[in-house]
Design an enzyme around this catalytic site. Structure first.
Site, mmCIF file in Angstrom:
data_model
loop_
_atom_site.group_PDB
_atom_site.id
_atom_site.type_symbol
_atom_site.label_atom_id
_atom_site.label_comp_id
_atom_site.label_asym_id
_atom_site.label_seq_id
_atom_site.Cartn_x
_atom_site.Cartn_y
_atom_site.Cartn_z
ATOM 1 N N HIS A 160 0.778 -1.301 0.065
ATOM 2 C CA HIS A 160 -0.145 0.100 0.289
ATOM 3 C C HIS A 160 0.783 1.225 -0.069
ATOM 4 C CE1 HIS A 160 -3.997 -1.736 0.558
ATOM 5 N NE2 HIS A 160 -3.192 -2.851 1.192
ATOM 6 N N ASP A 183 -0.796 -4.986 5.931
ATOM 7 C CA ASP A 183 -1.938 -5.942 5.158
ATOM 8 C C ASP A 183 -1.516 -5.907 3.744
ATOM 9 O OD1 ASP A 183 -2.238 -3.111 5.044
ATOM 10 O OD2 ASP A 183 -4.350 -3.202 4.119
ATOM 11 N N GLU A 184 -1.941 -7.222 3.119
ATOM 12 C CA GLU A 184 -1.984 -7.323 1.686
ATOM 13 C C GLU A 184 -0.471 -6.701 0.969
ATOM 14 O OE1 GLU A 184 -6.774 -6.429 0.868
ATOM 15 O OE2 GLU A 184 -5.345 -4.703 1.106
ATOM 16 N N ALA A 185 0.770 -7.190 1.506
ATOM 17 C CA ALA A 185 1.846 -7.045 0.808
ATOM 18 C C ALA A 185 2.138 -8.361 0.162
ATOM 19 C CB ALA A 185 2.917 -6.833 1.847
ATOM 20 N N PHE A 186 1.353 -8.686 -0.760
ATOM 21 C CA PHE A 186 1.249 -10.018 -1.367
ATOM 22 C C PHE A 186 2.651 -10.239 -2.105
ATOM 23 C CE2 PHE A 186 -3.533 -8.843 -2.022
ATOM 24 C CZ PHE A 186 -3.685 -9.458 -0.899
#
Ligand code: NAG
Length: 452
Positions: free
Chosen positions: A195, A258-261
């Site tokens: 993000h 979050d969501e640091a894929f």
């Protein structure tokens, strides 16, 4: 201490005398059975007395008194008539120490005044934390002197291509001090390592390929990250978190996670562990989304659980190692979810959240395997991919925010949808009187005169 803050037109004067007829007395006591945030509110023929151990308790007693007075208390018009209050005594204290809401000021930027109005809503319902999601792919909203392009470049965009914006340090301190005057602690979030597109636009050396990506104004997630293998990234994080910590009187620093894929496995946990140490060096306590769980525990660590379907083994293990949870279950507490299919803004990936769904869950037993004692509290996040104005913020918060507030404050023994619904209905005229936008949810029996 006794001066009513702006927006709280209670007829309070500074006095050391007991309440006189028709008067309101605020009294500090050392009776610590009330707890740090509790209060006793006594209404007798002699007047009203609010007793508490702290100024915060007095403030909460005043909020309850405010709710006992007619909706006209919310009007900016000076009060001329006399009001009667029911006699009796209320002794009241919160169940959980952390009761909050989050505003995403990154996807869309909101002016300081809008944020202050959100603080008013929190204070009215005895919520004591405002989590500000200050950075995301679409914009960087907090000035950092050592990395000025974060705001001059990274702050100049938002979802949909609008102008964006950012808070100067003076702006931010205005929010922090207004919040403090309303007994609300600001929890700043710098979302890392994902993000982060807006930071990469401003400082390409932080990008994995060292090339500035184009500014991002869409609503996808999970594509950006700061380079976890470059030392300059950790200098950047130390500078940013140091400056943000210096603006933060409260104990918490939220580092996202979050969501640091694209940052996987040990690279991710190594990154988080270093960042957690940087937070500790600032003297603050780490808060992060529950994706931080696999990284090593640090003292006091708090994970914000936003799942919808039971906790993953990593979160349960982190709790066993001492982490506490802030509960923000996506399918009950995410106030960016639509109420129903006709809600004009918001998401539905976690389902529709009508008022009953926001109210009907128990933070103390919601996550199987997480005991009540590991729950620090509750928080209602409002993401703003499609929310663009204060009126839309209020529409999504009200009437669901009081549901989350009640879960954070009241004992589960008092949980009662029918009773809550009827009490909530009485708040419609209050919001209407104050000019506040809200959703006239059909399951709430709003008073007839408010039906138009
Ligand atoms: C999640 C994202 C967030 C997004 C939101 C919308 C978290 C912790 N992360 O995908 O960036 O705005 O859902 O509901 O919620």
């Amino acid at each position: 201490l006794l001066r009513p803050a702006t927006g709280y037109p209670l007829p309070v004067t500074d006095t050391t005398r007991p309440a006189s007829a028709g008067g309101i007395a605020l009294a500090l006591t050392d009776d610590d059975s009330l707890g740090a945030e509790g209060y006793r509110l006594a209404v007798t023929r002699a007047g009203v007395t609010i007793t508490a151990v702290t100024a915060t308790g007095l403030f909460y007693g005043a909020q309850t008194l405010r709710q006992l007075l007619p909706p006209a208390i919310e009007s900016p018009v000076p009060i001329t008539e006399r009001w009667m209050l029911p006699g009796g005594t209320i002794t009241d204290a919160p169940r959980f120490p952390y009761r909050g809401a989050m505003l995403d000021v990154a996807r869309h930027f909101f002016a300081v005044e809008d944020v202050l109005r959100v603080v008013d809503h929190l204070a009215r319902y005895k919520l004591n934390h405002l989590h500000l999601h200050l950075t995301d792919d679409q914009g960087w909203r907090i000035a950092v002197d050592s990395w000025p392009k974060l705001t001059t470049v990274g702050g100049a965009t938002e979802v949909g291509g609008g102008p964006g914006g950012h808070y100067t340090k003076a702006d931010y301190l205005r929010i922090v001090s207004y919040a403090a005057a309303h007994h609300v602690t600001v929890v700043p979030e710098i979302d890392l390592p994902g993000h982060t597109n807006s930071a990469l636009v401003a400082y390409p050396e932080l990008a994995p390929d060292k090339v500035a990506p184009p500014p991002y104004t869409g609503t996808e997630v999970g594509f950006s990250y700061v380079d976890p293998t470059d030392e300059r990234t950790y200098d950047f994080i130390a500078d940013v978190l140091g400056e943000v910590a210096a603006l933060t009187p409260g104990p918490w620093l939220h580092i996202g996670g979050d969501e640091a894929f694209k940052v996987k496995g040990e690279v991710y946990t190594g990154f988080v562990e270093r960042t957690q140490r940087i937070v500790a060096d600032t003297g603050k306590i780490v808060v992060g989304w529950h994706q931080l769980a696999p990284a090593a525990h640090v003292d006091g660590r708090v994970l914000q659980w936003w799942g919808t379907n039971g906790a993953d083994p990593g979160t349960l293990e982190a709790v066993r190692r001492g982490a506490r949870l802030i509960l923000s279950p996506g399918n009950h507490a995410y106030l960016d979810m639509k109420y129903d299919p006709d809600t004009p803004v918001g998401h539905d990936w976690a389902g529709l959240i009508d008022v009953r769904r926001a109210y009907d869950w128990d933070p103390g037993s919601h996550v199987t395997g997480v005991p009540d004692a590991a729950v620090l509290g509750v928080e209602a996040p409002l993401w703003t991919e499609s929310v663009t104005s204060l009126a839309e913020i209020e529409f999504m918060l009200l009437p669901r925010l009081p549901a989350i507030a009640e879960l954070g404050w009241s004992s589960p023994a008092t949980h009662d949808w029918a009773g809550f619904r009827d009490r909530l209905a009485g708040h419609g005229p209050r919001w209407a009187t104050a000019g506040i936008t809200f959703h006239r949810a059909p399951e709430v029996p709003w008073p007839a005169e408010q039906a138009t």
